[in-house]
Write a protein that holds these residues in place. Structure first.
Motif, PDB file in Angstrom:
ATOM      1  N   ILE A 238      71.204 -76.948 -38.213  1.00  0.00           N
ATOM      2  CA  ILE A 238      71.448 -75.958 -37.170  1.00  0.00           C
ATOM      3  C   ILE A 238      70.922 -74.629 -37.694  1.00  0.00           C
ATOM      4  O   ILE A 238      71.265 -74.211 -38.799  1.00  0.00           O
ATOM      5  N   THR A 239      70.080 -73.976 -36.907  1.00  0.00           N
ATOM      6  CA  THR A 239      69.476 -72.715 -37.345  1.00  0.00           C
ATOM      7  C   THR A 239      70.054 -71.555 -36.538  1.00  0.00           C
ATOM      8  O   THR A 239      70.232 -71.658 -35.324  1.00  0.00           O
ATOM      9  N   PHE A 240      70.320 -70.459 -37.240  1.00  0.00           N
ATOM     10  CA  PHE A 240      70.847 -69.256 -36.600  1.00  0.00           C
ATOM     11  C   PHE A 240      69.938 -68.087 -36.957  1.00  0.00           C
ATOM     12  O   PHE A 240      69.667 -67.841 -38.137  1.00  0.00           O
ATOM     13  N   LYS A 241      69.482 -67.379 -35.948  1.00  0.00           N
ATOM     14  CA  LYS A 241      68.688 -66.171 -36.164  1.00  0.00           C
ATOM     15  C   LYS A 241      69.641 -64.980 -36.262  1.00  0.00           C
ATOM     16  O   LYS A 241      70.501 -64.789 -35.399  1.00  0.00           O
ATOM     17  N   ILE A 242      69.464 -64.186 -37.304  1.00  0.00           N
ATOM     18  CA  ILE A 242      70.336 -63.040 -37.550  1.00  0.00           C
ATOM     19  C   ILE A 242      69.471 -61.797 -37.706  1.00  0.00           C
ATOM     20  O   ILE A 242      68.463 -61.812 -38.402  1.00  0.00           O
ATOM     21  N   GLN A 243      69.863 -60.716 -37.017  1.00  0.00           N
ATOM     22  CA  GLN A 243      69.155 -59.447 -37.198  1.00  0.00           C
ATOM     23  C   GLN A 243      70.149 -58.303 -37.120  1.00  0.00           C
ATOM     24  O   GLN A 243      70.995 -58.241 -36.222  1.00  0.00           O
ATOM     25  N   GLU A 244      70.049 -57.418 -38.079  1.00  0.00           N
ATOM     26  CA  GLU A 244      70.941 -56.261 -38.129  1.00  0.00           C
ATOM     27  C   GLU A 244      70.424 -55.160 -37.209  1.00  0.00           C
ATOM     28  O   GLU A 244      69.262 -55.153 -36.794  1.00  0.00           O
ATOM     29  N   PHE A 245      71.325 -54.239 -36.874  1.00  0.00           N
ATOM     30  CA  PHE A 245      70.964 -53.109 -36.012  1.00  0.00           C
ATOM     31  C   PHE A 245      71.884 -51.934 -36.317  1.00  0.00           C
ATOM     32  O   PHE A 245      72.921 -52.084 -36.976  1.00  0.00           O
ATOM     33  N   ILE A 246      71.488 -50.763 -35.826  1.00  0.00           N
ATOM     34  CA  ILE A 246      72.312 -49.561 -35.957  1.00  0.00           C
ATOM     35  C   ILE A 246      73.167 -49.447 -34.698  1.00  0.00           C
ATOM     36  O   ILE A 246      72.626 -49.438 -33.579  1.00  0.00           O
ATOM     37  N   PRO A 247      74.491 -49.369 -34.828  1.00  0.00           N
ATOM     38  CA  PRO A 247      75.345 -49.290 -33.640  1.00  0.00           C
ATOM     39  C   PRO A 247      75.034 -48.069 -32.782  1.00  0.00           C
ATOM     40  O   PRO A 247      74.881 -46.954 -33.287  1.00  0.00           O
ATOM     41  N   ALA A 248      74.915 -48.310 -31.476  1.00  0.00           N
ATOM     42  CA  ALA A 248      74.640 -47.258 -30.502  1.00  0.00           C
ATOM     43  C   ALA A 248      74.789 -47.883 -29.126  1.00  0.00           C
ATOM     44  O   ALA A 248      74.985 -49.089 -28.988  1.00  0.00           O
ATOM     45  N   ASP A 249      74.724 -47.049 -28.088  1.00  0.00           N
ATOM     46  CA  ASP A 249      74.689 -47.592 -26.734  1.00  0.00           C
ATOM     47  C   ASP A 249      73.369 -48.320 -26.532  1.00  0.00           C
ATOM     48  O   ASP A 249      72.298 -47.767 -26.804  1.00  0.00           O
ATOM     49  N   ASN A 250      73.450 -49.552 -26.070  1.00  0.00           N
ATOM     50  CA  ASN A 250      72.249 -50.378 -25.859  1.00  0.00           C
ATOM     51  C   ASN A 250      71.337 -50.374 -27.090  1.00  0.00           C
ATOM     52  O   ASN A 250      70.162 -49.990 -27.017  1.00  0.00           O
TER      53      ASN A 250
END
Length: 241
Positions: free
Chosen positions: A91-103
């Protein structure tokens, strides 16, 4: 549910006009039962998908506390039936981080979580997550894995050449292609022929013409990542964004 109702309506319109209403009733009842079974199967797979994503998220939070904002998604369950999933090796899961903000935009570090399954990981009670072994892979590690895979699949042993080609090109069914040119062709093997390389303390890689086989040394399980999944994951790491 709307899809089920639509299918039931179509079937009822296509049913032949029997002289006895009782016959029609029996056929309609059978159709309803079949559609209900389909609906139950779809719902079960969707529930399994949600449970898998929840468990993967829990594993990630427990083992990588430094990750505080990320997206996690699997496509492995989409369009699959229960019997398809029971034979799934990874089972493969794609993970990507982001900076919290609106949209917020997904523009941070990319990783892939691989869940290697063992026999019996799906049973009448659902998913047995004790039969899944987890590996979190970042882009440098993925590149090393693909270099080893391409080397064993092609006989191309010059590491720098393989890595440069992988960075510039893309993995396809028959090798690594850069633009329209096949830069590194894979061996043509029959379905019962294998080439093996010792990748790490955890894994051996096994190439045949259909997939990347990974032998997990700790559990002695041989699992397979299908070529389509390899292509998709490689594009995920090397696409823009």
């Amino acid at each position: 549910m709307k899809k089920l109702i639509t299918l039931l309506t179509i079937i009822s319109l296509l049913l032949p006009k029997h002289s006895h209403a009782q016959d029609n009733g029996a056929v309609v009842a059978g159709a309803v039962g079949a559609l209900a079974a389909i609906g139950a199967g779809v719902a079960a797979v969707e529930q399994m998908k949600e449970r898998a994503e929840l468990t993967a998220t829990e594993w990630l939070l427990a083992n990588n506390p430094e990750m505080t904002s990320f997206s996690l998604k699997t496509l492995d369950f989409d369009g699959k039936k229960l019997k398809d999933m029971s034979s799934t090796s990874v089972i493969t899961f794609k993970i990507q981080e982001f900076i919290p903000a609106d949209n917020p935009e997904l523009d941070g570090k990319k990783q892939v979580l691989l869940g290697f399954t063992s026999h019996g990981w799906i049973n009448e009670y659902g998913i047995d997550f004790n039969k899944i072994k987890w590996f979190l892979i970042d882009k440098p590690e993925w590149t090393r894995m693909m270099v080893a895979y391409v080397r064993v699949a092609s006989g191309e042993w010059v590491n720098t050449h393989v890595e440069e080609t992988l960075t510039q090109g893309k993995i396809v069914n028959k090798g690594v292609r850069v633009k329209s040119k096949m830069a590194i062709p894979f061996y043509k093997l029959s379905g019962d022929m294998y080439v093996v390389t010792d990748y790490s303390d955890d894994m051996k890689f096994i190439y045949n013409e259909r997939s990347l086989g990974i032998f997990l040394k700790a559990t002695k399980d041989l699992v397979q990542i299908k070529r389509g999944s390899l292509i998709e994951l490689h594009e995920f790491f090397f696409e823009e964004g």
